[in-house]
Design a protein around this motif. Structure first.
Motif, PDB file in Angstrom:
ATOM      1  N   ASP A   1      -1.178   1.870  -4.716  1.00 31.40           N
ATOM      2  CA  ASP A   1      -1.634   0.841  -3.785  1.00 31.40           C
ATOM      3  C   ASP A   1      -2.028  -0.408  -4.567  1.00 31.40           C
ATOM      4  N   HIS A   2      -1.505  -1.547  -4.145  1.00 25.61           N
ATOM      5  CA  HIS A   2      -1.907  -2.838  -4.707  1.00 25.61           C
ATOM      6  C   HIS A   2      -2.879  -3.447  -3.701  1.00 25.61           C
ATOM      7  N   LYS A   3      -4.149  -3.147  -3.860  1.00 31.34           N
ATOM      8  CA  LYS A   3      -5.162  -3.489  -2.853  1.00 31.34           C
ATOM      9  C   LYS A   3      -5.270  -4.981  -2.576  1.00 31.34           C
TER      10      LYS A   3
ATOM     11  N   GLN B   1       0.866  -1.188   0.000  1.00 35.06           N
ATOM     12  CA  GLN B   1       0.000   0.000   0.000  1.00 35.06           C
ATOM     13  C   GLN B   1       0.900   1.235   0.000  1.00 35.06           C
ATOM     14  N   TYR B   2       1.596   1.458  -1.111  1.00 33.05           N
ATOM     15  CA  TYR B   2       2.644   2.481  -1.163  1.00 33.05           C
ATOM     16  C   TYR B   2       2.106   3.901  -1.085  1.00 33.05           C
ATOM     17  N   LYS B   3       1.004   4.174  -1.723  1.00 32.65           N
ATOM     18  CA  LYS B   3       0.448   5.530  -1.697  1.00 32.65           C
ATOM     19  C   LYS B   3      -0.001   5.897  -0.282  1.00 32.65           C
ATOM     20  N   SER B   4      -0.653   4.967   0.405  1.00 32.19           N
ATOM     21  CA  SER B   4      -1.090   5.204   1.784  1.00 32.19           C
ATOM     22  C   SER B   4       0.102   5.347   2.720  1.00 32.19           C
ATOM     23  N   ALA B   5       1.127   4.511   2.530  1.00 30.74           N
ATOM     24  CA  ALA B   5       2.328   4.591   3.358  1.00 30.74           C
ATOM     25  C   ALA B   5       3.052   5.915   3.124  1.00 30.74           C
ATOM     26  N   LEU B   6       3.100   6.345   1.870  1.00 29.51           N
ATOM     27  CA  LEU B   6       3.738   7.624   1.542  1.00 29.51           C
ATOM     28  C   LEU B   6       3.030   8.774   2.240  1.00 29.51           C
TER      29      LEU B   6
END
Length: 144
Positions: free
Chosen positions: A103-105, A59-64
């Protein structure tokens, strides 16, 4: 040739099942750290742990968003948490050919396959106390 194809198919199936189990644990850790973050959102370490769990769960966008929020909120965040900048860069570009944070949901086996071989540097910052509490929660779930 037929046996080689069968062996490759079995290896892929084994790898896929192993990835799905690991991804399921990563999602559970993500939910666990989200709960801890919701309880104490003022503590930057709980936010870092939640961001790290998001990063592990693809979940890269959320982590960013989480890591950049920590950097804005905490004075001298780069000094206190030297790994934060590397994690932000990783979330922006996990693979050399990635164009943005995504994000790779549902969890992507193919993305994980590429990430293990070509992925950038990151540091998962989940404390030992959180890991032990998560492990205890998993053991309690298995008893029911």
């Amino acid at each position: 040739m037929k046996y080689i194809v069968i062996i490759l198919a079995v290896m892929w199936l084994f790898s896929y099942v192993k990835f799905r189990k690991k991804w399921k644990m990563d999602r559970m850790m993500c939910e666990f750290t989200r709960h801890l973050y919701d309880e104490d959102s003022g503590d930057p370490m709980t936010a870092i742990e939640y961001g790290s769990a998001l990063m592990q769960a693809q979940q890269y966008k959320s982590a960013l968003t989480m890591f950049e929020g920590i950097k804005r909120r905490v004075a001298m965040a780069s000094t206190l948490y030297p790994f934060l900048d590397a994690n932000i860069e990783f979330c922006k570009k996990p693979l050399p050919w990635s164009s943005c944070a995504k994000d790779h949901k549902g969890g992507s086996w193919w993305h994980n396959f590429q990430l293990v071989r070509f992925g950038g540097r990151r540091q998962v910052a989940i404390s030992q106390q959180t890991g032990l509490a998560f492990n205890s929660m998993l053991r309690m779930m298995n008893r029911r």
